[in-house]
Scaffold this motif. Structure first.
Motif, PDB file in Angstrom:
ATOM      1  N   ALA A   1       0.454  -4.117  -7.461  1.00  0.00           N
ATOM      2  CA  ALA A   1      -0.300  -3.249  -6.555  1.00  0.00           C
ATOM      3  C   ALA A   1      -1.165  -2.214  -7.280  1.00  0.00           C
ATOM      4  O   ALA A   1      -2.306  -1.975  -6.881  1.00  0.00           O
ATOM      5  CB  ALA A   1       0.650  -2.553  -5.587  1.00  0.00           C
ATOM      6  N   VAL A   2      -0.638  -1.601  -8.333  1.00  0.00           N
ATOM      7  CA  VAL A   2      -1.410  -0.573  -9.039  1.00  0.00           C
ATOM      8  C   VAL A   2      -2.590  -1.197  -9.769  1.00  0.00           C
ATOM      9  O   VAL A   2      -3.721  -0.712  -9.674  1.00  0.00           O
ATOM     10  CB  VAL A   2      -0.514   0.219 -10.011  1.00  0.00           C
ATOM     11  CG1 VAL A   2      -1.337   1.200 -10.837  1.00  0.00           C
ATOM     12  CG2 VAL A   2       0.578   0.955  -9.238  1.00  0.00           C
ATOM     13  N   ARG A   3      -2.335  -2.287 -10.474  1.00  0.00           N
ATOM     14  CA  ARG A   3      -3.433  -2.980 -11.162  1.00  0.00           C
ATOM     15  C   ARG A   3      -4.484  -3.441 -10.162  1.00  0.00           C
ATOM     16  O   ARG A   3      -5.689  -3.340 -10.413  1.00  0.00           O
ATOM     17  CB  ARG A   3      -2.897  -4.176 -11.936  1.00  0.00           C
ATOM     18  CG  ARG A   3      -2.042  -3.804 -13.104  1.00  0.00           C
ATOM     19  CD  ARG A   3      -1.479  -5.038 -13.764  1.00  0.00           C
ATOM     20  NE  ARG A   3      -0.540  -4.663 -14.814  1.00  0.00           N
ATOM     21  CZ  ARG A   3       0.147  -5.518 -15.512  1.00  0.00           C
ATOM     22  NH1 ARG A   3       0.015  -6.812 -15.295  1.00  0.00           N
ATOM     23  NH2 ARG A   3       0.973  -5.105 -16.440  1.00  0.00           N
ATOM     24  N   ALA A   4      -4.018  -3.975  -9.052  1.00  0.00           N
ATOM     25  CA  ALA A   4      -4.937  -4.451  -8.023  1.00  0.00           C
ATOM     26  C   ALA A   4      -5.796  -3.304  -7.491  1.00  0.00           C
ATOM     27  O   ALA A   4      -7.008  -3.444  -7.347  1.00  0.00           O
ATOM     28  CB  ALA A   4      -4.160  -5.108  -6.886  1.00  0.00           C
ATOM     29  N   ALA A   5      -5.158  -2.178  -7.204  1.00  0.00           N
ATOM     30  CA  ALA A   5      -5.900  -1.038  -6.651  1.00  0.00           C
ATOM     31  C   ALA A   5      -6.996  -0.575  -7.610  1.00  0.00           C
ATOM     32  O   ALA A   5      -8.113  -0.261  -7.176  1.00  0.00           O
ATOM     33  CB  ALA A   5      -4.949   0.105  -6.324  1.00  0.00           C
ATOM     34  N   TYR A   6      -6.706  -0.541  -8.907  1.00  0.00           N
ATOM     35  CA  TYR A   6      -7.739  -0.164  -9.877  1.00  0.00           C
ATOM     36  C   TYR A   6      -8.885  -1.177  -9.873  1.00  0.00           C
ATOM     37  O   TYR A   6     -10.059  -0.808  -9.884  1.00  0.00           O
ATOM     38  CB  TYR A   6      -7.162  -0.050 -11.288  1.00  0.00           C
ATOM     39  CG  TYR A   6      -6.423   1.241 -11.542  1.00  0.00           C
ATOM     40  CD1 TYR A   6      -7.071   2.466 -11.392  1.00  0.00           C
ATOM     41  CD2 TYR A   6      -5.104   1.237 -11.955  1.00  0.00           C
ATOM     42  CE1 TYR A   6      -6.410   3.662 -11.627  1.00  0.00           C
ATOM     43  CE2 TYR A   6      -4.425   2.428 -12.201  1.00  0.00           C
ATOM     44  CZ  TYR A   6      -5.084   3.632 -12.037  1.00  0.00           C
ATOM     45  OH  TYR A   6      -4.429   4.813 -12.272  1.00  0.00           O
ATOM     46  N   MET A   7      -8.548  -2.454  -9.860  1.00  0.00           N
ATOM     47  CA  MET A   7      -9.594  -3.471  -9.869  1.00  0.00           C
ATOM     48  C   MET A   7     -10.408  -3.424  -8.575  1.00  0.00           C
ATOM     49  O   MET A   7     -11.637  -3.510  -8.599  1.00  0.00           O
ATOM     50  CB  MET A   7      -9.010  -4.870 -10.062  1.00  0.00           C
ATOM     51  CG  MET A   7     -10.096  -5.911 -10.278  1.00  0.00           C
ATOM     52  SD  MET A   7      -9.449  -7.571 -10.454  1.00  0.00           S
ATOM     53  CE  MET A   7      -9.259  -8.024  -8.749  1.00  0.00           C
ATOM     54  N   TYR A   8      -9.721  -3.272  -7.445  1.00  0.00           N
ATOM     55  CA  TYR A   8     -10.424  -3.243  -6.157  1.00  0.00           C
ATOM     56  C   TYR A   8     -11.344  -2.027  -6.060  1.00  0.00           C
ATOM     57  O   TYR A   8     -12.417  -2.099  -5.456  1.00  0.00           O
ATOM     58  CB  TYR A   8      -9.437  -3.261  -4.997  1.00  0.00           C
ATOM     59  CG  TYR A   8      -8.541  -4.481  -4.963  1.00  0.00           C
ATOM     60  CD1 TYR A   8      -8.924  -5.702  -5.521  1.00  0.00           C
ATOM     61  CD2 TYR A   8      -7.280  -4.415  -4.378  1.00  0.00           C
ATOM     62  CE1 TYR A   8      -8.097  -6.807  -5.497  1.00  0.00           C
ATOM     63  CE2 TYR A   8      -6.445  -5.526  -4.336  1.00  0.00           C
ATOM     64  CZ  TYR A   8      -6.857  -6.711  -4.907  1.00  0.00           C
ATOM     65  OH  TYR A   8      -6.019  -7.802  -4.865  1.00  0.00           O
ATOM     66  N   THR A   9     -10.949  -0.923  -6.662  1.00  0.00           N
ATOM     67  CA  THR A   9     -11.815   0.258  -6.685  1.00  0.00           C
ATOM     68  C   THR A   9     -13.098  -0.047  -7.455  1.00  0.00           C
ATOM     69  O   THR A   9     -14.197   0.296  -7.011  1.00  0.00           O
ATOM     70  CB  THR A   9     -11.082   1.450  -7.333  1.00  0.00           C
ATOM     71  OG1 THR A   9      -9.907   1.731  -6.573  1.00  0.00           O
ATOM     72  CG2 THR A   9     -11.951   2.681  -7.377  1.00  0.00           C
TER      73      THR A   9
END
Length: 95
Positions: A47-55
């Protein structure tokens, strides 16, 4: 993206887009590298990695108007909001 916003130098926007464009499909879903970012339409993996990438994807989509990025990040947003968001606002696992 932060360097681009601070300096206004397009080379930093291009670099951020490059880093996103070279992801996938050789990786796995845990690190969001099983597909090209523009072919991802569902939130998955860490989730954290995804959130950074999605940002980063959202910034690239907003600043370039690239329809592939816009479509992908809009679908991911809907997936998170309608099927993966906890009442607390969290999007990660609980243990």
């Amino acid at each position: 993206m932060k360097l681009y916003r601070v300096t206004g130098e397009k080379k930093y926007l291009d670099l951020a887009k490059f880093f996103l464009d070279v992801r996938g499909p050789q990786g796995n879903s845990y690190n969001q590298a099983d597909k090209k970012v523009t072919d991802q339409h569902e939130a998955e993996g860490h989730a954290v990695r995804a959130a950074y990438m999605y940002t980063g994807m959202a910034d690239v989509a907003a600043l370039t108007g690239d329809k592939r990025y816009l479509d992908a990040i809009d679908d991911i947003w809907r997936d998170v909001v309608f099927s993966k968001l906890y009442i607390t606002g969290g999007i990660g696992g609980y243990g």
